[in-house]
Write a protein that holds these residues in place. Structure first.
Motif, short mmCIF file in Angstrom:
data_model
loop_
_atom_site.label_atom_id
_atom_site.label_comp_id
_atom_site.label_asym_id
_atom_site.label_seq_id
_atom_site.Cartn_x
_atom_site.Cartn_y
_atom_site.Cartn_z
N LEU A 1 0.43 -1.25 -0.12
CA LEU A 1 -0.31 -0.06 -0.02
C LEU A 1 1.04 1.48 -0.17
CD1 LEU A 1 -2.66 1.32 0.48
CD2 LEU A 1 -2.45 1.21 2.50
N VAL A 2 1.80 1.52 1.05
CA VAL A 2 2.59 2.41 1.18
C VAL A 2 3.38 2.80 -0.05
CG1 VAL A 2 4.72 3.55 2.48
CG2 VAL A 2 2.85 2.36 3.02
N GLY A 3 3.90 1.66 -0.38
CA GLY A 3 5.19 1.30 -2.24
C GLY A 3 4.03 1.87 -3.05
N VAL A 4 2.63 1.76 -3.11
CA VAL A 4 1.72 2.54 -4.29
C VAL A 4 2.08 3.93 -4.33
CG1 VAL A 4 -0.03 1.64 -5.46
CG2 VAL A 4 0.79 0.67 -4.49
N ALA A 5 1.80 4.35 -2.95
CA ALA A 5 1.34 6.17 -2.39
C ALA A 5 2.34 6.49 -2.93
CB ALA A 5 1.27 6.14 -1.14
N GLU A 6 4.00 5.54 -2.59
CA GLU A 6 5.23 6.12 -2.99
C GLU A 6 5.43 6.36 -4.02
OE1 GLU A 6 9.61 5.21 -1.71
OE2 GLU A 6 8.90 4.24 -2.24
N ALA A 7 4.76 5.06 -5.21
CA ALA A 7 5.43 5.58 -6.96
C ALA A 7 4.05 7.03 -7.26
CB ALA A 7 4.70 3.58 -7.18
N ASP B 1 5.19 9.84 -8.90
CA ASP B 1 4.61 10.90 -10.90
C ASP B 1 6.20 9.26 -11.20
OD1 ASP B 1 3.68 11.29 -12.35
OD2 ASP B 1 4.67 12.95 -12.93
N ARG B 2 5.89 8.30 -10.89
CA ARG B 2 5.99 6.94 -11.34
C ARG B 2 5.36 6.42 -12.20
NH1 ARG B 2 9.07 5.37 -6.19
NH2 ARG B 2 7.65 3.16 -6.69
N GLY B 3 4.91 7.23 -13.78
CA GLY B 3 3.54 6.89 -14.66
C GLY B 3 3.52 5.61 -14.24
N GLN B 4 4.84 4.68 -15.34
CA GLN B 4 4.61 3.34 -16.17
C GLN B 4 4.36 1.99 -14.87
OE1 GLN B 4 8.44 3.38 -17.75
NE2 GLN B 4 7.84 3.80 -19.60
N LEU C 1 -3.11 10.80 0.12
CA LEU C 1 -1.96 11.28 -1.21
C LEU C 1 -3.06 12.34 -1.49
CD1 LEU C 1 0.53 11.45 -2.19
CD2 LEU C 1 -0.14 9.57 -4.35
N SER C 2 -3.53 13.19 -1.66
CA SER C 2 -3.85 14.21 -1.92
C SER C 2 -4.09 14.62 -3.66
CB SER C 2 -4.25 15.48 -0.84
OG SER C 2 -5.26 16.66 -1.73
N PRO C 3 -5.50 13.80 -4.37
CA PRO C 3 -6.90 14.00 -3.78
C PRO C 3 -7.79 12.64 -3.17
CG PRO C 3 -7.17 14.15 -5.98
CD PRO C 3 -5.40 13.78 -5.66
N TRP C 4 -6.53 11.95 -4.12
CA TRP C 4 -6.72 10.31 -3.89
C TRP C 4 -6.73 9.50 -2.06
CZ3 TRP C 4 -9.00 9.36 -7.17
CH2 TRP C 4 -8.48 9.11 -8.10
N VAL C 5 -7.34 8.42 -1.28
CA VAL C 5 -7.26 7.98 -0.51
C VAL C 5 -7.59 6.59 -1.06
CG1 VAL C 5 -8.67 7.06 1.70
CG2 VAL C 5 -9.11 9.38 0.91
N LEU C 6 -5.64 6.43 -0.45
CA LEU C 6 -5.83 4.68 -1.77
C LEU C 6 -6.55 3.53 0.05
CD1 LEU C 6 -3.87 6.87 -2.80
CD2 LEU C 6 -2.16 5.05 -2.92
N VAL C 7 -6.71 2.73 -0.90
CA VAL C 7 -7.22 2.22 1.00
C VAL C 7 -6.94 0.58 0.44
CG1 VAL C 7 -9.55 1.89 -0.25
CG2 VAL C 7 -9.06 1.16 2.71
#
Length: 105
Positions: free
Chosen positions: A42-48, A52-55, A90-96
């Protein structure tokens, strides 16, 4: 092999917490909740996303591992109000992410 944890990752980890469905509902109504598959960090996804690791993010989305929270998930969570939901903002998103029972220990 050990990897050094980035400052961003550590900060996001510190802001990650359990969350209830009632707290998520307003964000879901605005289309701001992203579901993260239990197989991902979860945190790794937020970090990416923050870096801005788009790929990498696009690959998860294409694989269905990262997506807007579906109405089906929302309906299930509304009925069951699971206690294993974790979120990071990760504004505006809430990753769950719904954590597996073994991962909660």
């Amino acid at each position: 092999m050990t990897e050094e944890v980035s400052t961003l990752y550590a900060n996001l980890l510190g802001e990650t917490a359990r969350i209830g469905w009632a707290e998520l509902m307003p964000f879901f109504a605005k289309g701001q909740v992203l579901w993260v598959a239990p197989s991902l960090d979860l945190v790794g996804v937020a970090e990416a996303m923050a870096e801005d690791r788009g790929q990498e993010v696009a690959a998860w989305m294409q694989a269905g591992q990262l997506q807007r929270l579906s109405d089906e998930h929302a309906s299930q969570w509304s009925e069951n109000d699971p206690d294993n939901l974790w979120a990071v903002v990760l504004s505006p998103w809430v990753l769950v992410q719904a954590r597996e029972a073994s991962a909660q220990q």
